[in-house]
Design a protein around this motif. Structure first.
Motif, PDB file in Angstrom:
ATOM      1  N   ALA A 109      -6.894 -70.351  30.275  1.00  0.00           N
ATOM      2  CA  ALA A 109      -7.500 -69.634  29.153  1.00  0.00           C
ATOM      3  C   ALA A 109      -6.404 -69.096  28.229  1.00  0.00           C
ATOM      4  O   ALA A 109      -5.210 -69.187  28.529  1.00  0.00           O
ATOM      5  CB  ALA A 109      -8.345 -68.473  29.674  1.00  0.00           C
ATOM      6  N   ARG A 110      -6.812 -68.545  27.092  1.00  0.00           N
ATOM      7  CA  ARG A 110      -5.898 -67.750  26.262  1.00  0.00           C
ATOM      8  C   ARG A 110      -6.121 -66.299  26.673  1.00  0.00           C
ATOM      9  O   ARG A 110      -7.146 -65.711  26.324  1.00  0.00           O
ATOM     10  CB  ARG A 110      -6.173 -67.944  24.773  1.00  0.00           C
ATOM     11  CG  ARG A 110      -5.872 -69.333  24.249  1.00  0.00           C
ATOM     12  CD  ARG A 110      -6.061 -69.358  22.739  1.00  0.00           C
ATOM     13  NE  ARG A 110      -5.102 -68.481  22.061  1.00  0.00           N
ATOM     14  CZ  ARG A 110      -5.201 -68.119  20.781  1.00  0.00           C
ATOM     15  NH1 ARG A 110      -6.242 -68.514  20.054  1.00  0.00           N
ATOM     16  NH2 ARG A 110      -4.286 -67.328  20.232  1.00  0.00           N
ATOM     17  N   VAL A 149     -13.181 -64.493  18.395  1.00  0.00           N
ATOM     18  CA  VAL A 149     -13.959 -63.491  19.124  1.00  0.00           C
ATOM     19  C   VAL A 149     -13.735 -63.718  20.617  1.00  0.00           C
ATOM     20  O   VAL A 149     -13.777 -64.870  21.075  1.00  0.00           O
ATOM     21  CB  VAL A 149     -15.461 -63.593  18.797  1.00  0.00           C
ATOM     22  CG1 VAL A 149     -16.272 -62.590  19.623  1.00  0.00           C
ATOM     23  CG2 VAL A 149     -15.695 -63.348  17.314  1.00  0.00           C
ATOM     24  N   PRO A 150     -13.488 -62.681  21.390  1.00  0.00           N
ATOM     25  CA  PRO A 150     -13.294 -62.877  22.835  1.00  0.00           C
ATOM     26  C   PRO A 150     -14.534 -63.508  23.474  1.00  0.00           C
ATOM     27  O   PRO A 150     -15.656 -63.060  23.236  1.00  0.00           O
ATOM     28  CB  PRO A 150     -13.076 -61.460  23.362  1.00  0.00           C
ATOM     29  CG  PRO A 150     -12.652 -60.658  22.176  1.00  0.00           C
ATOM     30  CD  PRO A 150     -13.353 -61.268  21.004  1.00  0.00           C
ATOM     31  N   ASP A 151     -14.317 -64.558  24.256  1.00  0.00           N
ATOM     32  CA  ASP A 151     -15.423 -65.132  25.031  1.00  0.00           C
ATOM     33  C   ASP A 151     -15.745 -64.230  26.219  1.00  0.00           C
ATOM     34  O   ASP A 151     -16.896 -64.120  26.636  1.00  0.00           O
ATOM     35  CB  ASP A 151     -15.041 -66.524  25.540  1.00  0.00           C
ATOM     36  CG  ASP A 151     -14.802 -67.505  24.405  1.00  0.00           C
ATOM     37  OD1 ASP A 151     -15.755 -67.787  23.666  1.00  0.00           O
ATOM     38  OD2 ASP A 151     -13.652 -67.958  24.258  1.00  0.00           O
ATOM     39  N   LEU A 152     -14.709 -63.601  26.763  1.00  0.00           N
ATOM     40  CA  LEU A 152     -14.860 -62.740  27.927  1.00  0.00           C
ATOM     41  C   LEU A 152     -13.922 -61.553  27.793  1.00  0.00           C
ATOM     42  O   LEU A 152     -12.759 -61.707  27.420  1.00  0.00           O
ATOM     43  CB  LEU A 152     -14.523 -63.515  29.207  1.00  0.00           C
ATOM     44  CG  LEU A 152     -14.474 -62.723  30.521  1.00  0.00           C
ATOM     45  CD1 LEU A 152     -15.865 -62.203  30.894  1.00  0.00           C
ATOM     46  CD2 LEU A 152     -13.910 -63.577  31.653  1.00  0.00           C
ATOM     47  N   LEU A 157     -12.855 -70.453  33.096  1.00  0.00           N
ATOM     48  CA  LEU A 157     -11.992 -69.819  32.103  1.00  0.00           C
ATOM     49  C   LEU A 157     -11.316 -70.791  31.145  1.00  0.00           C
ATOM     50  O   LEU A 157     -10.865 -70.375  30.072  1.00  0.00           O
ATOM     51  CB  LEU A 157     -10.904 -68.999  32.820  1.00  0.00           C
ATOM     52  CG  LEU A 157     -11.379 -67.830  33.678  1.00  0.00           C
ATOM     53  CD1 LEU A 157     -10.191 -67.173  34.364  1.00  0.00           C
ATOM     54  CD2 LEU A 157     -12.137 -66.815  32.844  1.00  0.00           C
ATOM     55  N   LYS A 158     -11.244 -72.047  31.495  1.00  0.00           N
ATOM     56  CA  LYS A 158     -10.469 -73.012  30.709  1.00  0.00           C
ATOM     57  C   LYS A 158     -10.907 -73.028  29.241  1.00  0.00           C
ATOM     58  O   LYS A 158     -12.084 -73.196  28.930  1.00  0.00           O
ATOM     59  CB  LYS A 158     -10.597 -74.406  31.306  1.00  0.00           C
ATOM     60  CG  LYS A 158      -9.659 -75.426  30.658  1.00  0.00           C
ATOM     61  CD  LYS A 158      -9.721 -76.766  31.362  1.00  0.00           C
ATOM     62  CE  LYS A 158      -8.756 -77.751  30.699  1.00  0.00           C
ATOM     63  NZ  LYS A 158      -8.801 -79.079  31.366  1.00  0.00           N
ATOM     64  N   GLY A 159      -9.931 -72.827  28.360  1.00  0.00           N
ATOM     65  CA  GLY A 159     -10.184 -72.874  26.928  1.00  0.00           C
ATOM     66  C   GLY A 159     -10.801 -71.632  26.332  1.00  0.00           C
ATOM     67  O   GLY A 159     -10.992 -71.538  25.117  1.00  0.00           O
ATOM     68  N   LYS A 160     -11.108 -70.648  27.157  1.00  0.00           N
ATOM     69  CA  LYS A 160     -11.757 -69.427  26.677  1.00  0.00           C
ATOM     70  C   LYS A 160     -10.718 -68.410  26.174  1.00  0.00           C
ATOM     71  O   LYS A 160      -9.558 -68.435  26.582  1.00  0.00           O
ATOM     72  CB  LYS A 160     -12.579 -68.781  27.800  1.00  0.00           C
ATOM     73  CG  LYS A 160     -13.691 -69.661  28.358  1.00  0.00           C
ATOM     74  CD  LYS A 160     -14.819 -69.821  27.364  1.00  0.00           C
ATOM     75  CE  LYS A 160     -16.097 -70.376  28.002  1.00  0.00           C
ATOM     76  NZ  LYS A 160     -15.925 -71.679  28.631  1.00  0.00           N
TER      77      LYS A 160
END
Length: 422
Positions: A36-37, A180-183, A306-309
């Motif tokens: 993730a980022r 925008v934060p995904d999580l 989480l990948k890519g989020k």
């Protein structure tokens, strides 16, 4: 813009003369680990090394603007805390030139007393009362009532919640436009931080998913969400002292009760220690236990999730007393399986110790050896702590112990027994 975000924006603007916004840093190490980022909101970099300064300042700001000085009009503010709230309170007292009285338990470590005194200077008086926080808190309430002082709560107040929400206001401005934060993962103690941040983002229309990180030994939010009402815990593990709260705040639970209990990740204290050591060794970031909660919660998500989020973690504090480091390292080693404790039935004969040592491999080391008592005339109970470089080595050791006929008990995960003798 809705009323709450507008008030939060005003609070954030009012704070700027006291301290700059804390950085939102993209962390390459955690991003590589998760796919993730991962961004860290570094509340450990405020002047008092925690986010508590925000809520304390906003409470003072609102109280002074309304003309409130306490029930009897006395210009004194009061708090009860042995940690970050006391330090934030003291800093604000000095900056605003207001008299403050901080009540702390007699058992408070001297380092925390000294830091609170340093932040507050001449503006703050520290009173040590009672062996436990509840005694100290009652004394603070009594003093406020008798002196006409104004009690500044650590988390359960709308102005505290509004102040903590300035974290979300800053995050929204710091992320690149359109991101925008995904999580977002938020640490939870009394709930002021999570209540403020989630409300702000919901009312500004951000489609962000939330997860909450709470100590396993103090699951006040998780227990309350499961019950559908506020639950006061009978017992709390105080290891994660910045988040070890027996009951979630009333105002805060009102704002959080729509979340699912499953969104609260319970963080094992020993696993948390491994995260603290990892961040210190790899990234050079000093975190208190509560400050590492959100980072540790990443371990409960799969790489696929989480990948890519875009994931934002709020790092709530870095007030770590390095006298605790040996205990943190010990807990981390036990969690990772690199250290175990055994009680052996040791024969009282020449050469017994040499025979035992011959069973150890080249990467195994005796970290502790202590006779507990003589169990019988020819045998004694011995506590032995063993460290190794590879957790799989213990499988080999157990096989050797059994083949050699040694009687032993592994007490590493027996919290009751280990608590008495380790």
């Amino acid at each position: 813009m809705a009323a709450f975000p507008r008030e939060v924006a005003r609070a954030a603007e009012a704070m700027r003369p006291l301290f700059a916004e804390t950085p939102l840093q993209e962390n390459d190490y955690l991003s590589r680990k998760t796919g993730a980022r991962v961004f860290l909101k570094r509340e450990d970099l405020t002047p008092v090394r925690s986010y508590k300064i925000r809520g304390a300042f906003n409470f003072f700001r609102k109280a002074l603007a309304s003309g409130a000085k306490g029930d009897g009009g006395a210009e004194v503010f009061v708090c009860a805390s042995a940690g970050n709230h006391a330090q934030g309170f003291a800093f604000v007292c000095r900056q605003l030139g207001r008299k403050g009285v901080v009540f702390m338990p007699v058992t408070t470590p001297q380092q925390k007393i000294d830091k609170t005194r340093m932040f507050g200077g001449e503006a703050v008086e520290i009173r040590l009362v009672g062996d436990f926080f509840d005694d100290c808190y009652r004394a603070a309430l009594d003093f406020a009532a008798q002196s006409g002082g104004l009690m500044v709560p650590p988390f359960d107040h709308k102005d505290i919640v509004e102040g903590q929400a300035t974290i979300a206001h800053e995050i929204a401005a710091q992320l690149r436009e359109g991101v925008v934060p995904d999580l977002m993962i938020l640490p939870v103690g009394g709930g002021g931080l999570s209540a403020g941040v989630t409300r702000y983002l919901a009312e500004t229309g951000a489609a962000t998913r939330f997860a909450f990180a709470e100590p396993s030994g103090a699951p006040s939010l998780r227990s309350s969400l499961e019950a559908g009402r506020r639950v006061r815990l009978d017992k709390v593990d105080n290891f994660v002292d910045g988040a070890a709260v027996a009951e979630i705040g009333k105002e805060n639970f009102r704002l959080l009760k729509h979340f699912e209990a499953g969104q609260v990740r319970l963080i094992p204290e020993n696993r948390l220690c491994a995260t603290m050591i990892e961040m210190l060794n790899v990234e050079g970031i000093v975190l208190e236990p509560a400050g590492a909660l959100a980072i540790d919660a990443l371990k409960d998500f799969s790489r696929k999730e989480l990948k890519g989020k875009v994931v934002v973690l709020v790092i709530s504090g870095g007030n770590f007393d390095f006298e605790r480091l040996p205990d943190v390292k010990e807990r981390a080693l036990r969690f990772e399986g690199f250290k175990k404790y055994f009680i052996f039935r040791f024969p009282q004969r020449p050469g017994a110790l040499r025979d035992f040592l011959s069973l150890l491999g080249p990467d195994d080391d005796i970290a502790r050896f202590e006779y507990l008592k003589k169990s019988a005339r020819n045998f004694g109970s011995v506590l032995i702590g063993i460290e190794t470089k590879d957790a799989r080595n213990f499988d080999v050791l157990r096989k050797r112990f059994e083949e050699a006929g040694w009687a032993y008990q592994d007490i590493t995960d027996n919290e009751t027994l280990a608590g008495f003798i380790i």
